[in-house]
Design a protein around this motif. Structure first.
Motif, short mmCIF file in Angstrom:
data_model
loop_
_atom_site.label_atom_id
_atom_site.label_comp_id
_atom_site.label_asym_id
_atom_site.label_seq_id
_atom_site.Cartn_x
_atom_site.Cartn_y
_atom_site.Cartn_z
N LYS A 70 1.00 -0.98 0.06
CA LYS A 70 -0.03 0.09 0.04
C LYS A 70 0.94 1.13 0.01
N ILE A 71 0.72 2.05 -0.89
CA ILE A 71 1.56 3.49 -1.04
C ILE A 71 0.45 4.51 -1.16
N LEU A 72 1.22 5.80 -0.74
CA LEU A 72 0.40 6.97 -0.61
C LEU A 72 1.23 7.90 -1.96
N VAL A 73 0.38 8.63 -2.70
CA VAL A 73 0.63 9.82 -3.54
C VAL A 73 0.04 10.79 -3.23
N SER A 74 0.69 11.99 -3.01
CA SER A 74 -0.10 13.16 -2.60
C SER A 74 0.78 14.51 -3.01
N GLY A 75 -0.13 15.61 -3.10
CA GLY A 75 0.77 16.90 -3.57
C GLY A 75 -0.04 17.54 -4.39
N THR A 76 0.19 18.92 -4.54
CA THR A 76 -0.54 19.74 -5.50
C THR A 76 -0.35 19.59 -6.93
N HIS A 77 0.79 18.85 -7.04
CA HIS A 77 1.17 18.43 -8.70
C HIS A 77 1.04 17.12 -9.20
N ALA A 78 0.64 16.29 -8.13
CA ALA A 78 0.62 14.93 -8.45
C ALA A 78 -0.25 14.44 -9.58
N ILE A 126 4.96 9.10 -2.13
CA ILE A 126 5.41 10.08 -3.16
C ILE A 126 4.54 11.30 -3.07
N VAL A 127 5.44 12.40 -2.76
CA VAL A 127 4.83 13.61 -2.74
C VAL A 127 5.38 14.61 -3.90
N VAL A 128 4.38 15.06 -4.42
CA VAL A 128 4.68 15.78 -5.77
C VAL A 128 4.17 17.38 -5.48
N VAL A 129 4.95 18.18 -5.57
CA VAL A 129 4.80 19.84 -5.35
C VAL A 129 5.55 20.53 -5.93
N GLY A 130 5.27 22.11 -6.00
CA GLY A 130 6.14 22.81 -6.82
C GLY A 130 5.49 24.08 -7.09
N GLU A 131 6.04 24.78 -8.18
CA GLU A 131 5.60 26.08 -8.64
C GLU A 131 4.28 26.05 -9.38
N LEU A 132 3.60 27.11 -9.47
CA LEU A 132 2.42 27.17 -10.44
C LEU A 132 3.02 27.59 -11.73
N PRO A 133 2.30 27.27 -12.83
CA PRO A 133 2.61 27.68 -14.01
C PRO A 133 3.04 29.26 -14.38
N TYR A 134 3.72 29.66 -15.08
CA TYR A 134 3.95 30.95 -15.46
C TYR A 134 4.75 31.12 -16.60
N SER A 135 4.92 32.42 -17.06
CA SER A 135 5.64 32.97 -18.41
C SER A 135 5.97 34.45 -17.98
N GLU A 136 7.03 34.54 -18.31
CA GLU A 136 7.49 36.17 -18.42
C GLU A 136 7.34 36.64 -17.03
N THR A 137 6.79 38.05 -17.20
CA THR A 137 6.75 38.69 -15.74
C THR A 137 5.67 38.00 -14.76
N LEU A 138 4.66 37.16 -15.16
CA LEU A 138 4.19 36.28 -14.19
C LEU A 138 5.28 35.56 -13.11
N GLY A 139 6.20 35.14 -13.63
CA GLY A 139 7.21 34.31 -13.13
C GLY A 139 8.26 35.12 -12.18
N ASP A 140 8.03 36.44 -12.33
CA ASP A 140 9.12 37.34 -11.23
C ASP A 140 8.61 36.69 -9.76
N SER A 141 9.66 36.68 -9.04
CA SER A 141 9.20 36.14 -7.76
C SER A 141 10.64 36.61 -6.86
N MET A 142 10.30 37.18 -5.69
CA MET A 142 11.53 37.65 -4.84
C MET A 142 11.73 36.30 -3.59
N THR A 143 10.78 35.48 -3.58
CA THR A 143 10.71 34.55 -2.71
C THR A 143 11.13 33.30 -3.30
N LEU A 144 10.64 32.87 -4.54
CA LEU A 144 10.94 31.46 -5.16
C LEU A 144 10.53 30.21 -4.33
N THR A 145 9.34 30.53 -3.79
CA THR A 145 8.87 29.45 -2.99
C THR A 145 7.82 28.32 -3.76
N MET A 146 7.55 27.32 -3.01
CA MET A 146 6.72 26.38 -3.66
C MET A 146 4.99 26.76 -3.27
#
Length: 471
Positions: free
Chosen positions: A239-247, A309-329
């Motif tokens: 028995k295994i678990l798969v979780s996360g916002t990006h799974a 298995i935990v799958v997490v990360g960033e939301l999709p972005y391109s160009e200016t929407l991807g500007d980030s001063m924190t670079l967090t998930m």
């Protein structure tokens, strides 16, 4: 990255001149090198910002890829929205005409970015006639005008008729555009070849994309030490678990600049395999796969999972929407890691277009994989998680500890990364391990310590046998 040019355009024949645009037939396309130049060095990485460096820094760090692209026969070069020491690249005659076309001998054509001419002024389009003159005089040959094309045509016509832009500048632009079109064979074959339509998204293409995924994954952590690795995972766990916002989200796997400019969320816009789907199809039919996007710790503790298995990360972005001063998930990624990884052996797979903050959670993570943006082929991820193939990827850039360290580059005096440039734990496939084991007559590849102990025992038994014979 310039190695992609021969793939797009075809290999330059040995009898062709180096540096001249080349497109080898109807099954090839013209490549574009962008964004010229210094786009990757803007202050704080902000899109369309200012790159502050001296000429030596610009030429030594940011220019080599363009020189190599020209040698490989690239057909077009796109100018950057950004500036160099305060001068907009779309209006930089010294770099576009004198250096790119003059010093580097680029023979293809230079194209503006989307409404790039408008953005020469601030606010954009505030003095459009001036912007048109500055851009064309800088050396831009083709202008991307998505909307107000009549304004552009009227202003350019006025500027040429009144000798503000000399006719030889127009002749140069037209000659360059025609050269690329002749090279592509557009006049002989002006329409698309629909016989190739069925190849788009074909299984062969998907197999290649899957291969690209598994070869680009970077294993950053695999257990606490080399003698107790977590990966590869067992396919026959009860028995295994798969979780996360990006799974279970193809849109998140694909990121920006795909079907939608800024990306999308969900599984309804394209066909493919999510990581959850890939896990389900990879494990043994007897394995129970439980999916819970955001489980609480009590749920994890009470279910007796073999691993998660935990799958997490960033939301999709391109160009200016991807500007980030924190670079967090994206939340609740950190809490998912905490709830799952503190309760069961876990593998965290990070979906992102760049390094993001991960150090605060690293101690609780048993295995960590940078999967970047795997697109539609989630099975490229499970190919290596379960050992059908080994991990071979290396970091293409430094992975920082905290954003306070940035900018930080390899060989800086203050270089203290979480994972250095070109880091990556390598593993062998299960097939290779089984092959080794079969030839050795054992069931798993032994550790160095095991080999040493085996040799000592063998020597001892041999010596003992010889002593007994003598007696």
């Amino acid at each position: 990255m310039t190695e992609i040019i021969p793939g797009l355009q075809g290999e330059i024949p040995s009898n062709s001149r180096k540096g001249v645009p080349y497109v080898g037939g109807k099954k090839k396309v013209a490549a574009c090198a962008k964004h010229f130049v210094g786009d990757g060095g803007t202050t704080k990485g902000i899109n369309e910002n200012n790159t502050v460096t001296d000429r030596h820094g610009l030429l030594s760090i940011h220019m080599p890829a363009y020189s190599d692209a020209i040698i490989k026969g690239v057909s077009t070069v796109m100018v950057s929205y950004s500036s160099w020491n305060g001068v907009k690249m779309h209006a930089n005659h010294e770099l576009v005409t004198n250096f790119l076309k003059g010093t580097l001998k680029f023979k293809g054509f230079v194209i503006s970015d989307w409404e790039g001419v408008d953005r020469i002024t601030s606010p954009p389009h505030s003095n459009y006639t001036y912007s048109v003159q500055a851009a064309i005089q800088a050396g831009i040959d083709m202008v991307m005008v998505p909307f107000n094309y009549t304004d552009f045509i009227d202003d350019l016509t006025y500027l040429v008729k009144n000798n503000f832009i000399p006719m030889d500048r127009i002749d140069d632009a037209v000659a360059r555009i025609l050269l690329v079109k002749f090279t592509m064979g557009i006049f002989e074959n002006p329409l698309a070849d629909f016989s190739l339509v069925n190849e788009l998204g074909s299984q062969a293409h998907r197999d290649l994309a899957r291969e690209a995924v598994r070869k680009s994954l970077v294993l950053l952590k695999n257990g606490e030490n080399k003698t107790n690795p977590i990966l590869p995972l067992s396919k026959k766990a009860p028995k295994i678990l798969v979780s996360g916002t990006h799974a279970d989200n193809l849109g998140y796997q694909c990121g920006g600049w795909t079907i939608e400019w800024e990306g999308f969320s969900g599984n309804n816009y394209t066909r493919g395999t999510t990581i959850l789907g890939a896990v389900t199809s990879t494990v043994d039919p007897s394995t129970e796969v439980v999916y819970r996007e955001n489980p609480d710790s009590d749920f994890v503790k009470s279910n007796n999972f073999a691993y998660a298995i935990v799958v997490v990360g960033e939301l999709p972005y391109s160009e200016t929407l991807g500007d980030s001063m924190t670079l967090t998930m994206v939340d609740p990624g950190p809490s998912i890691i905490k709830n799952v990884c503190e309760a069961v052996k876990c593998v965290v797979v990070v979906i992102s277009g760049r390094p993001i903050v991960i150090e605060p959670y690293l101690s609780s993570i048993h295995a960590l994989v940078a999967a970047w943006l795997p697109g539609t082929e989630g099975q490229g991820v499970t190919d290596v998680l379960y050992g059908d193939y080994g991990f071979s990827g290396k970091l293409p850039r430094t992975w920082f500890r905290s954003v306070d360290q940035l900018p930080m580059n390899f060989q800086d005096s203050h270089y203290d990364p979480l994972f250095p440039f070109e880091f990556g734990v390598t593993t062998e496939s299960v097939k290779e391990l089984v092959s080794w084991s079969t030839s050795a007559g054992v069931h798993a590849k032994p550790s160095t310590l095991t080999i040493i102990v085996s040799v000592i025992i063998t020597l001892y038994l041999t010596a003992s046998n010889n002593w007994l014979k003598q007696k």
